[in-house]
Design a protein around this motif. Sequence first.
Motif, PDB file in Angstrom:
ATOM      1  N   HIS A 137      -0.909   7.208   3.376  1.00 34.78           N
ATOM      2  CA  HIS A 137      -0.228   8.346   3.996  1.00 34.78           C
ATOM      3  C   HIS A 137      -0.990   8.708   5.272  1.00 34.78           C
ATOM      4  CE1 HIS A 137       1.948   9.913   0.124  1.00 34.78           C
ATOM      5  NE2 HIS A 137       1.912   8.597   0.164  1.00 34.78           N
ATOM      6  N   HIS A 164      -1.561   2.778  -2.367  1.00 36.92           N
ATOM      7  CA  HIS A 164      -0.976   2.904  -3.710  1.00 36.92           C
ATOM      8  C   HIS A 164       0.461   2.414  -3.692  1.00 36.92           C
ATOM      9  CE1 HIS A 164      -0.212   6.544  -1.400  1.00 36.92           C
ATOM     10  NE2 HIS A 164       0.913   6.675  -2.100  1.00 36.92           N
ATOM     11  N   HIS A 209       1.407   1.441   0.186  1.00 29.15           N
ATOM     12  CA  HIS A 209       1.337   2.194   1.438  1.00 29.15           C
ATOM     13  C   HIS A 209       0.201   3.211   1.375  1.00 29.15           C
ATOM     14  CE1 HIS A 209       3.700   4.649  -1.313  1.00 29.15           C
ATOM     15  NE2 HIS A 209       3.300   5.694  -0.626  1.00 29.15           N
TER      16      HIS A 209
HETATM   17 FE   LIG Z   1       2.746   7.474  -1.474  1.00 28.91          FE
END
Ligand SMILES: [Fe+2]
Length: 199
Positions: free
Chosen positions: A114, A180, A112
């Motif tokens: 952010h 990550h 994912h």
């Molecule tokens: Fe994360």
Amino acid sequence: MPVRHLFATPFYEADLADDALLNELAHSCRALAADDAAGRRWCKQHRYPGYTSYASLNDLPLRDPAFADLARKLAPHVRAFTQAAHMDLDRKLKLDSIWVNILKPGGHHSGHIHPLSLVSGTVYVEVPGGASPLRLEDPRLPLLMASPPRTPDAPEEARAHVYAQPKAGSIFLWESWLRHEVPASNARAERISISFNYR
Ligand SMILES: [Fe+2]
């Protein structure tokens, strides 16, 4: 060798170097997991393998002085990272969100980014033996198409995935667009970490 390596991806690794604060944070994280029924409900509904306060609590530094201390200690690291990355900022970055992750043995967190943040990171509070490293992905991966795999001895900067192994106290920072994941671990105990976003 007449080759220049361009478009580097900055990744910051430092040590919190404060065992007393780490102990306090470990205690606070476990207390939150015990007290935060809404968070536990969210984890169950979303099959989170352990506990996270991500969806339920947005005021940890106000709620608990250990998190306020941590936020104070993170600020110079974030500043150093933005300087090392040569970010031209017109104002100081602000801690936008901070949350607890208690990952059960065998737990993982799939790849994912952010969104809506500039710098993201994690502080590792307890890292048992066998806990997984953080797996970072080359953001150009979808563009690689017919590009061949790299040789087993290729250096980090030539690899599509790089693993960063934390220990208790590690601070990792990266730009929030960097994808990550936490692969499933062989750890026999919980891994406790605190993640955050700056914008
Ligand atoms: Fe994360």
